[in-house]
Design a protein around this motif. Structure first.
Motif, PDB file in Angstrom:
ATOM      1  N   TYR A  14     -59.474  -8.522 135.979  1.00 43.77           N
ATOM      2  CA  TYR A  14     -58.754  -9.583 135.256  1.00 43.77           C
ATOM      3  C   TYR A  14     -58.843  -9.354 133.746  1.00 43.77           C
ATOM      4  O   TYR A  14     -57.828  -9.403 133.044  1.00 43.77           O
ATOM      5  CB  TYR A  14     -59.339 -10.953 135.614  1.00 43.77           C
ATOM      6  CG  TYR A  14     -58.643 -12.097 134.888  1.00 43.77           C
ATOM      7  CD1 TYR A  14     -57.565 -12.760 135.461  1.00 43.77           C
ATOM      8  CD2 TYR A  14     -59.066 -12.491 133.616  1.00 43.77           C
ATOM      9  CE1 TYR A  14     -56.916 -13.785 134.791  1.00 43.77           C
ATOM     10  CE2 TYR A  14     -58.424 -13.511 132.939  1.00 43.77           C
ATOM     11  CZ  TYR A  14     -57.353 -14.160 133.525  1.00 43.77           C
ATOM     12  OH  TYR A  14     -56.706 -15.173 132.843  1.00 43.77           O
ATOM     13  N   HIS A  15     -60.048  -9.113 133.233  1.00 43.48           N
ATOM     14  CA  HIS A  15     -60.223  -8.930 131.788  1.00 43.48           C
ATOM     15  C   HIS A  15     -59.479  -7.699 131.286  1.00 43.48           C
ATOM     16  O   HIS A  15     -58.793  -7.757 130.250  1.00 43.48           O
ATOM     17  CB  HIS A  15     -61.712  -8.810 131.455  1.00 43.48           C
ATOM     18  CG  HIS A  15     -62.464 -10.100 131.509  1.00 43.48           C
ATOM     19  ND1 HIS A  15     -62.015 -11.262 130.916  1.00 43.48           N
ATOM     20  CD2 HIS A  15     -63.646 -10.417 132.089  1.00 43.48           C
ATOM     21  CE1 HIS A  15     -62.879 -12.238 131.115  1.00 43.48           C
ATOM     22  NE2 HIS A  15     -63.878 -11.758 131.836  1.00 43.48           N
ATOM     23  N   SER A  18     -55.766  -8.316 131.285  1.00 42.51           N
ATOM     24  CA  SER A  18     -55.385  -9.242 130.213  1.00 42.51           C
ATOM     25  C   SER A  18     -55.303  -8.525 128.868  1.00 42.51           C
ATOM     26  O   SER A  18     -54.444  -8.841 128.039  1.00 42.51           O
ATOM     27  CB  SER A  18     -56.397 -10.387 130.125  1.00 42.51           C
ATOM     28  OG  SER A  18     -56.408 -11.148 131.313  1.00 42.51           O
ATOM     29  N   ASP A  21     -51.859  -6.580 128.555  1.00 38.89           N
ATOM     30  CA  ASP A  21     -50.635  -7.327 128.869  1.00 38.89           C
ATOM     31  C   ASP A  21     -50.205  -7.189 130.326  1.00 38.89           C
ATOM     32  O   ASP A  21     -49.016  -7.060 130.640  1.00 38.89           O
ATOM     33  CB  ASP A  21     -49.483  -6.891 127.953  1.00 38.89           C
ATOM     34  CG  ASP A  21     -49.765  -7.186 126.486  1.00 38.89           C
ATOM     35  OD1 ASP A  21     -50.359  -8.245 126.215  1.00 38.89           O
ATOM     36  OD2 ASP A  21     -49.406  -6.366 125.629  1.00 38.89           O
TER      37      ASP A  21
END
Length: 223
Positions: A14-15, A18, A21
């Motif tokens: 997830y990180h 993120s 993009d």
């Protein structure tokens, strides 16, 4: 149900996604983030794909499925709520809390998480300025930019940091910076892109471009 290690992988995906993009995350990126051998990462990705937590094709990177995304946001929510608790209620310094929150985030009790959120007054941001997802996984928006992307003359408010390692946070403290501080960007060096900030009347501070890339600021609106 995801295991302790699987939750850490989903959070790492997830990180990393993120930060790019939403682009697929490579095995090598995950290996660096988790400090694990690439072969071990590949084995874990296969397990996560079998549980339908990720979309994974060899050499094409990995993305989270809806189920995987929900788990990642739930872990991030717990981590950041525990960080608020450790600082505000137990008096820990912000450079002491990450590893403790890493352990506490794996307590599997939705009731505890909800009660913790209510007890803390439903905070929107953790002590580092990172947004805290709500119970539905909605992430509040901060409207911040990297200090390194600000322009000379901008009036800014320091809102958060994107690096939460103890050495960085201790360096941040030694510089005399803090969240909520109003500053003005007065100079950007052409040589090394270091920045000069006015942090108080008649008081300036020069910081490196690397530090500036890890500080999140909001642009103060003209009155």
């Amino acid at each position: 149900m995801a295991s302790f290690t699987e939750e850490n992988y989903l959070k790492a995906i997830y990180h990393l996604s993120s930060q790019s993009d939403g682009k697929p995350v490579s095995t090598n990126e995950l290996a660096d983030a988790t400090q694990t051998r690439a072969a071990s990462v590949t084995d874990m990705l296969k397990k996560l794909a079998e549980k339908e937590f990720i979309n994974y094709k060899k050499y094409q990177g990995v993305t989270l499925t809806e189920a995987g995304n929900k788990i990642a946001l739930r872990i991030i929510r717990k981590h950041r709520l525990w960080e608020v608790f450790l600082v505000e209620k137990l008096g820990f310094k912000w450079d002491e809390i990450h590893d403790l929150a890493e352990e506490l985030e794996h307590i599997n009790s939705q009731k505890l998480t909800d009660k913790l959120d209510t007890f803390l007054g439903n905070p929107k941001f953790d002590p580092h300025g990172d947004p805290i997802p709500d119970a539905q996984g909605n992430m509040p928006t901060s409207g911040t930019i990297q200090l390194a992307k600000a322009k000379c003359g901008d009036s800014l408010t320091i809102m958060g940091v994107s690096e939460d390692s103890s050495p960085f946070l201790q360096h941040f403290d030694r510089l005399g910076l803090k969240l909520g501080l109003n500053v003005t960007l007065t100079d950007i060096s052409e040589f090394d892109q270091s920045l000069e900030l006015q942090i108080a009347p008649g008081k300036t501070l020069r910081i490196s471009s690397e530090v500036a890339m890890n500080i999140q600021v909001s642009l103060k609106k003209s009155s």
